[in-house]
Design an enzyme around this catalytic site. Structure first.
Site, PDB file in Angstrom:
ATOM      1  N   THR A  39       6.396   2.607  12.573  1.00  0.00           N
ATOM      2  CA  THR A  39       5.016   2.898  12.955  1.00  0.00           C
ATOM      3  C   THR A  39       4.926   3.502  14.354  1.00  0.00           C
ATOM      4  N   ASP A  40       3.837   4.212  14.607  1.00  0.00           N
ATOM      5  CA  ASP A  40       3.609   4.750  15.957  1.00  0.00           C
ATOM      6  C   ASP A  40       3.267   3.643  16.962  1.00  0.00           C
ATOM      7  N   GLU A  41       2.895   2.450  16.454  1.00  0.00           N
ATOM      8  CA  GLU A  41       2.447   1.384  17.375  1.00  0.00           C
ATOM      9  C   GLU A  41       3.558   0.902  18.298  1.00  0.00           C
ATOM     10  N   PHE A  66       0.824  -1.221   0.000  1.00  0.00           N
ATOM     11  CA  PHE A  66       0.000   0.000   0.000  1.00  0.00           C
ATOM     12  C   PHE A  66       0.859   1.274   0.000  1.00  0.00           C
ATOM     13  N   ILE A  67       1.690   1.444   1.024  1.00  0.00           N
ATOM     14  CA  ILE A  67       2.429   2.713   1.120  1.00  0.00           C
ATOM     15  C   ILE A  67       3.610   2.718   0.143  1.00  0.00           C
ATOM     16  N   ARG A  79      -7.449   6.400  16.593  1.00  0.00           N
ATOM     17  CA  ARG A  79      -6.289   6.333  15.715  1.00  0.00           C
ATOM     18  C   ARG A  79      -6.072   7.733  15.135  1.00  0.00           C
ATOM     19  N   SER A  94       7.455  -6.711  16.728  1.00  0.00           N
ATOM     20  CA  SER A  94       8.426  -7.027  15.663  1.00  0.00           C
ATOM     21  C   SER A  94       8.934  -5.743  15.002  1.00  0.00           C
ATOM     22  N   LYS A  95       8.066  -4.735  14.879  1.00  0.00           N
ATOM     23  CA  LYS A  95       8.526  -3.459  14.315  1.00  0.00           C
ATOM     24  C   LYS A  95       9.476  -2.769  15.300  1.00  0.00           C
ATOM     25  N   ARG A 155     -10.636  -6.819  19.398  1.00  0.00           N
ATOM     26  CA  ARG A 155      -9.307  -7.383  19.080  1.00  0.00           C
ATOM     27  C   ARG A 155      -8.579  -7.662  20.403  1.00  0.00           C
ATOM     28  N   PRO A 156      -7.974  -8.841  20.582  1.00  0.00           N
ATOM     29  CA  PRO A 156      -7.237  -9.097  21.832  1.00  0.00           C
ATOM     30  C   PRO A 156      -6.106  -8.084  22.002  1.00  0.00           C
ATOM     31  N   GLY A 157      -5.977  -7.548  23.215  1.00  0.00           N
ATOM     32  CA  GLY A 157      -4.888  -6.605  23.503  1.00  0.00           C
ATOM     33  C   GLY A 157      -5.000  -5.293  22.746  1.00  0.00           C
ATOM     34  N   HIS A 158      -6.209  -4.951  22.332  1.00  0.00           N
ATOM     35  CA  HIS A 158      -6.440  -3.793  21.459  1.00  0.00           C
ATOM     36  C   HIS A 158      -5.924  -2.491  22.081  1.00  0.00           C
ATOM     37  N   TYR A 176       2.807  -7.749  16.038  1.00  0.00           N
ATOM     38  CA  TYR A 176       3.216  -6.833  14.953  1.00  0.00           C
ATOM     39  C   TYR A 176       4.077  -5.700  15.501  1.00  0.00           C
TER      40      TYR A 176
HETATM   41  P1  NAD Z   1       1.534  -3.669   3.208  1.00  0.00           P
HETATM   42  O1  NAD Z   1       1.258  -4.880   4.015  1.00  0.00           O
HETATM   43  O2  NAD Z   1       0.446  -3.079   2.377  1.00  0.00           O
HETATM   44  O3  NAD Z   1       2.763  -3.927   2.220  1.00  0.00           O
HETATM   45  C1  NAD Z   1       3.917  -4.602   2.615  1.00  0.00           C
HETATM   46  C2  NAD Z   1       4.690  -4.980   1.355  1.00  0.00           C
HETATM   47  O4  NAD Z   1       5.909  -5.644   1.767  1.00  0.00           O
HETATM   48  C3  NAD Z   1       3.951  -5.962   0.450  1.00  0.00           C
HETATM   49  O5  NAD Z   1       4.058  -5.545  -0.892  1.00  0.00           O
HETATM   50  C4  NAD Z   1       4.664  -7.296   0.673  1.00  0.00           C
HETATM   51  O6  NAD Z   1       4.639  -8.139  -0.454  1.00  0.00           O
HETATM   52  C5  NAD Z   1       6.070  -6.817   0.989  1.00  0.00           C
HETATM   53  N1  NAD Z   1       6.831  -7.786   1.786  1.00  0.00           N
HETATM   54  C6  NAD Z   1       6.423  -8.479   2.882  1.00  0.00           C
HETATM   55  N2  NAD Z   1       7.404  -9.267   3.326  1.00  0.00           N
HETATM   56  C7  NAD Z   1       8.484  -9.062   2.518  1.00  0.00           C
HETATM   57  C8  NAD Z   1       9.794  -9.575   2.491  1.00  0.00           C
HETATM   58  N3  NAD Z   1      10.206 -10.470   3.380  1.00  0.00           N
HETATM   59  N4  NAD Z   1      10.640  -9.143   1.530  1.00  0.00           N
HETATM   60  C9  NAD Z   1      10.230  -8.239   0.602  1.00  0.00           C
HETATM   61  N5  NAD Z   1       8.986  -7.736   0.580  1.00  0.00           N
HETATM   62  C10 NAD Z   1       8.118  -8.120   1.535  1.00  0.00           C
HETATM   63  O7  NAD Z   1       2.091  -2.603   4.241  1.00  0.00           O
HETATM   64  P2  NAD Z   1       1.958  -1.016   4.239  1.00  0.00           P
HETATM   65  O8  NAD Z   1       0.717  -0.639   4.927  1.00  0.00           O
HETATM   66  O9  NAD Z   1       2.242  -0.510   2.882  1.00  0.00           O
HETATM   67  O10 NAD Z   1       3.178  -0.649   5.217  1.00  0.00           O
HETATM   68  C11 NAD Z   1       4.479  -0.420   4.705  1.00  0.00           C
HETATM   69  C12 NAD Z   1       5.398  -0.107   5.871  1.00  0.00           C
HETATM   70  O11 NAD Z   1       4.925   1.033   6.579  1.00  0.00           O
HETATM   71  C13 NAD Z   1       5.490  -1.232   6.906  1.00  0.00           C
HETATM   72  O12 NAD Z   1       6.820  -1.307   7.347  1.00  0.00           O
HETATM   73  C14 NAD Z   1       4.567  -0.765   8.027  1.00  0.00           C
HETATM   74  O13 NAD Z   1       5.003  -1.288   9.256  1.00  0.00           O
HETATM   75  C15 NAD Z   1       4.756   0.723   7.950  1.00  0.00           C
HETATM   76  N6  NAD Z   1       3.612   1.541   8.413  1.00  0.00           N
HETATM   77  C16 NAD Z   1       2.350   1.293   7.940  1.00  0.00           C
HETATM   78  C17 NAD Z   1       1.300   2.124   8.331  1.00  0.00           C
HETATM   79  C18 NAD Z   1      -0.112   1.933   7.826  1.00  0.00           C
HETATM   80  O14 NAD Z   1      -1.034   2.580   8.319  1.00  0.00           O
HETATM   81  N7  NAD Z   1      -0.347   1.068   6.845  1.00  0.00           N
HETATM   82  C19 NAD Z   1       1.550   3.179   9.210  1.00  0.00           C
HETATM   83  C20 NAD Z   1       2.851   3.385   9.683  1.00  0.00           C
HETATM   84  C21 NAD Z   1       3.878   2.563   9.251  1.00  0.00           C
HETATM   85  O1  DAU Z   2      -0.727   3.071  13.608  1.00  0.00           O
HETATM   86  C1  DAU Z   2      -0.072   2.618  12.466  1.00  0.00           C
HETATM   87  C2  DAU Z   2      -0.557   1.233  12.119  1.00  0.00           C
HETATM   88  O2  DAU Z   2      -1.863   1.381  11.569  1.00  0.00           O
HETATM   89  C3  DAU Z   2       0.358   0.502  11.146  1.00  0.00           C
HETATM   90  O3  DAU Z   2       1.609   0.302  11.765  1.00  0.00           O
HETATM   91  C4  DAU Z   2      -0.253  -0.845  10.732  1.00  0.00           C
HETATM   92  O4  DAU Z   2       0.559  -1.464   9.757  1.00  0.00           O
HETATM   93  C5  DAU Z   2      -1.625  -0.586  10.161  1.00  0.00           C
HETATM   94  O5  DAU Z   2      -2.251  -1.798   9.827  1.00  0.00           O
HETATM   95  C6  DAU Z   2      -2.488   0.180  11.162  1.00  0.00           C
HETATM   96  O6  DAU Z   2      -2.768  -0.637  12.319  1.00  0.00           O
HETATM   97  P1  DAU Z   2      -4.212  -0.637  13.008  1.00  0.00           P
HETATM   98  O7  DAU Z   2      -4.389  -1.870  13.772  1.00  0.00           O
HETATM   99  O8  DAU Z   2      -4.452   0.664  13.710  1.00  0.00           O
HETATM  100  O9  DAU Z   2      -5.119  -0.617  11.653  1.00  0.00           O
HETATM  101  P2  DAU Z   2      -6.461  -1.387  11.262  1.00  0.00           P
HETATM  102  O10 DAU Z   2      -6.947  -0.762  10.002  1.00  0.00           O
HETATM  103  O11 DAU Z   2      -6.298  -2.859  11.309  1.00  0.00           O
HETATM  104  O12 DAU Z   2      -7.444  -0.965  12.437  1.00  0.00           O
HETATM  105  C7  DAU Z   2      -7.728   0.402  12.713  1.00  0.00           C
HETATM  106  C8  DAU Z   2      -8.653   0.439  13.916  1.00  0.00           C
HETATM  107  O13 DAU Z   2      -9.931  -0.090  13.529  1.00  0.00           O
HETATM  108  C9  DAU Z   2      -8.186  -0.429  15.068  1.00  0.00           C
HETATM  109  O14 DAU Z   2      -8.523   0.206  16.288  1.00  0.00           O
HETATM  110  C10 DAU Z   2      -8.986  -1.727  14.914  1.00  0.00           C
HETATM  111  C11 DAU Z   2     -10.287  -1.247  14.305  1.00  0.00           C
HETATM  112  N1  DAU Z   2     -10.953  -2.174  13.383  1.00  0.00           N
HETATM  113  C12 DAU Z   2     -10.221  -2.736  12.378  1.00  0.00           C
HETATM  114  C13 DAU Z   2     -10.796  -3.613  11.476  1.00  0.00           C
HETATM  115  C14 DAU Z   2      -9.974  -4.243  10.383  1.00  0.00           C
HETATM  116  C15 DAU Z   2     -12.311  -2.448  13.514  1.00  0.00           C
HETATM  117  O15 DAU Z   2     -12.976  -1.898  14.418  1.00  0.00           O
HETATM  118  N2  DAU Z   2     -12.883  -3.304  12.631  1.00  0.00           N
HETATM  119  C16 DAU Z   2     -12.181  -3.920  11.622  1.00  0.00           C
HETATM  120  O16 DAU Z   2     -12.780  -4.712  10.857  1.00  0.00           O
END
Ligand code: NAD
Ligand code: DAU
Length: 353
Positions: A132-134, A10-11, A222, A161-162, A290-293, A158
């Site tokens: 990530t902020d998590e 995605f990003i 969030r 591990s980050k 979600r567990p541990g939300h 998650y």
């Molecule tokens: P995503 O899950 O959409 O994409 C992850 C990509 O990494 C995928 O294309 C996947 O194929 C690739 N990938 C996974 N394992 C791999 C490996 N071993 N080697 C090479 N490629 C691999 O994730 P995203 O939401 O785009 O997040 C990207 C980064 O930003 C992550 O590091 C995530 O922790 C961080 N981040 C995400 C968010 C968010 O809200 N989505 C917010 C803050 C930080």
């Molecule tokens: O804060 C940054 C993080 O944001 C990134 O590091 C992660 O990669 C990214 O996935 C995201 O994590 P969240 O757990 O916050 O995102 P998610 O979209 O899974 O959930 C957002 C909020 O919504 C969270 O409080 C859980 C809730 N939720 C999520 C889903 C999928 C629901 O209530 N219902 C749902 O079906």
């Protein structure tokens, strides 16, 4: 050129698309293409010689070493990760392998490459690690937002591990002098977001007439940032960030989940009203938590704003409207993700590098 890892996610894909729209500098894109990697997102780059896609794992040290030696990038931007909290609860192992072990192998390969650079090439080189902020854990209702010096208190497999990957990156700077930068961003939303995460899931479920599952009481908070603003922050940190520093990225947009879901429903009511005249919000269903939300995340982005002059271009209102409109305008992308057809794209359009 630059090497981007995870650039089919995605990003990462938004970053690659924006980068090539603004720079002539080529991108080597290394992505394993897990379920989250989607080359259809990058279809507009088909035939563009500035984009070299390589399917592979950041944990494959020999492959990464070969790519570095062949392409001699001036920077590596590491997006590759397992990213979905719910998946990490059901099965943490892939998160440990990619986010910790994979990052370690990537760091080792980059350290060897950087160690062989000389003069201005060596001085200019950067590794930017996207985090990530998590990692900071969960905030109470009245706590101040996370700054870069907030204690690490990760609560899910998650985020743990980050956090481990962030510590490794930090250690490689302190021990070996590796020129690293780390960004810790809040929740992103926008085009090409895989519909397992809150906002795209709500849009696609609403349109399909399915339930909109809200975890617990829906009052978890969030802090939302439009994905292209995250990409502009990464470009700015890469350009001018101080070595070894951490930059928090966020747009001061804290919202409870239920408000997000209601906003998505209201936009769909306006842009694609239900045929039966009912409101999309009638599809909301409160489900088990979600567990541990984590209850609340909030990012204090003042360091990035003051030091590097970064500002987001979108408000939440403008960004969420664009996002809902994008999903309405791109039913094929959504349908291919839902049917799994997006995974055939690689075989049809790319040969192994
Ligand atoms: P995503 O899950 O959409 O994409 C992850 C990509 O990494 C995928 O294309 C996947 O194929 C690739 N990938 C996974 N394992 C791999 C490996 N071993 N080697 C090479 N490629 C691999 O994730 P995203 O939401 O785009 O997040 C990207 C980064 O930003 C992550 O590091 C995530 O922790 C961080 N981040 C995400 C968010 C968010 O809200 N989505 C917010 C803050 C930080
Ligand atoms: O804060 C940054 C993080 O944001 C990134 O590091 C992660 O990669 C990214 O996935 C995201 O994590 P969240 O757990 O916050 O995102 P998610 O979209 O899974 O959930 C957002 C909020 O919504 C969270 O409080 C859980 C809730 N939720 C999520 C889903 C999928 C629901 O209530 N219902 C749902 O079906």
């Amino acid at each position: 050129m630059i090497l981007v890892t995870g650039g089919a996610g995605f990003i990462g894909a938004n970053f690659v698309l924006d980068w090539l729209a603004q720079h002539h500098e080529p991108v080597v894109n290394l992505d394993k293409l897990t379920y989250a990697g989607n080359l259809e997102t990058l279809a507009s780059l088909q035939g563009d010689a500035r984009h070299v896609f390589v399917q592979g794992d950041i944990g494959d040290a020999a492959l990464v070493a070969r790519l570095l030696a062949e392409h001699r990038p001036r920077a590596v931007v590491n997006f590759a990760a397992e990213s979905h909290v719910d998946r990490s609860i059901h099965g943490p192992e892939d998160f440990i392998q990619t986010n910790i072990v994979g990052t370690f192998h990537l760091l080792e390969a980059v350290r060897a490459y950087w160690g062989g650079l000389q003069g201005t090439e060596r001085e200019a080189f950067r590794l930017l690690h996207v985090s990530t902020d998590e990692v900071y854990g969960s905030l109470g209702k009245d706590d101040p937002a996370f700054t870069e010096t907030h204690r690490y208190e990760p609560n899910s497999p998650y985020s743990a591990s980050k956090a481990a990957s962030d510590h490794l990156v930090r250690a490689y700077h302190h021990t070996y002098g590796l020129p690293v930068l780390t960004t810790n961003c809040s929740n992103n939303y926008g085009p090409f977001h895989f519909p397992e995460k809150l906002i795209p899931l709500m849009i696609v479920n609403a349109l399909a007439g399915k339930a909109l599952p809200v975890y617990g009481d829906g009052m978890q908070v969030r802090d939302w940032l439009y994905v292209k603003d995250h990409c502009s922050a990464i470009r700015r940190v890469l350009e001018a960030g101080r070595l070894g520093e951490v930059y928090n990225v966020g747009g001061w947009n804290e919202k409870p989940n239920i408000e997000i879901v209601n906003t998505v429903c209201a936009l769909l009511d306006e842009l694609r009203p239900r045929a039966d005249g009912q409101r999309y919000a009638s599809q909301i269903s409160f489900v088990a938590d979600r567990p541990g939300h984590d209850r609340r995340y909030a990012i204090d982005a003042r360091k990035l704003e003051a030091e590097l002059g970064w500002k987001p271009a979108e408000t939440f209102e403008s960004g969420i409207r664009k996002t809902v409109q994008w999903y309405l305008d791109n039913p094929d992308w959504v349908a291919h993700v839902q049917s799994g057809a997006y995974r055939e794209w690689v075989g049809k359009h790319y040969s192994p590098a």
